[in-house]
Write a protein that holds these residues in place. Sequence first.
Motif: not given
Length: 220
Positions: A110-116, A140-146, A166-176
């Motif tokens: 949640k925090k990672l999504i909120q900040v991104a 903790m991996k680089q976004p491109s390797t998740r 569910f659209s907010e899942i995109s933030y997990l794929a690009k936020s580090s």
Amino acid sequence: MLVKEDLYSMLMLFITKLKLDPSDPVVQKALKLVNKGVPASHVLAEAFLYAYLRSLGYKEVYIESTIGTAKCDIYVKTDLVDECIEIETQIIPVEHLLDGYRYIIARYVKKLIQVAKNGIQQLSFAYPLGVVPLIPPELMKQPSTRSHKKLEKLFLEAQRYYSLDFSEISYLAKSSIGKIYVYDFVLQKVFTLSSEHAANLLQEYLSALGSEATAILDDL
């Protein structure tokens, strides 16, 4: 002054040890936060990290800042990047004691999504010495390797506790995840862990607890 005399004396002693000016607006804000009932240990951690970051040469460092809808315990802004630092002691509410791992993992997601969502470039975490970060290894991996599959499982887990679209899942794929700070009140020291070191530390900790604990994170 609304702070009890003994608590106020302790706060000022610590602030003096950190070589902070009592008239510093951030110090004054810290004292007001304690007056409002914010736990003194949390406020001291904010002041501690503030002093540390200022000693590194950062000019724009703030505590208890709100950026859009994101709340940052410490907010750092430079010409190149801005950073939201969350002080995380991993305390679990009583109602979640039996599902504590999953609750904490959901909190990280949640925090990672909120900040991104609010355009902050970097999310970092700070822990008191002795607390093992339970950051999901995939984050903790680089976004491109998740793994998208693992990110989806993490997101669905977070939805059990928080209202997330569910659209907010995109933030997990690009936020580090940025830095992992560890602070020691006794020695008045702060150091950082690499994401690899933190992941290895977590793996060792869970391995010591046994297969049931390891399986929870493996499942996510």
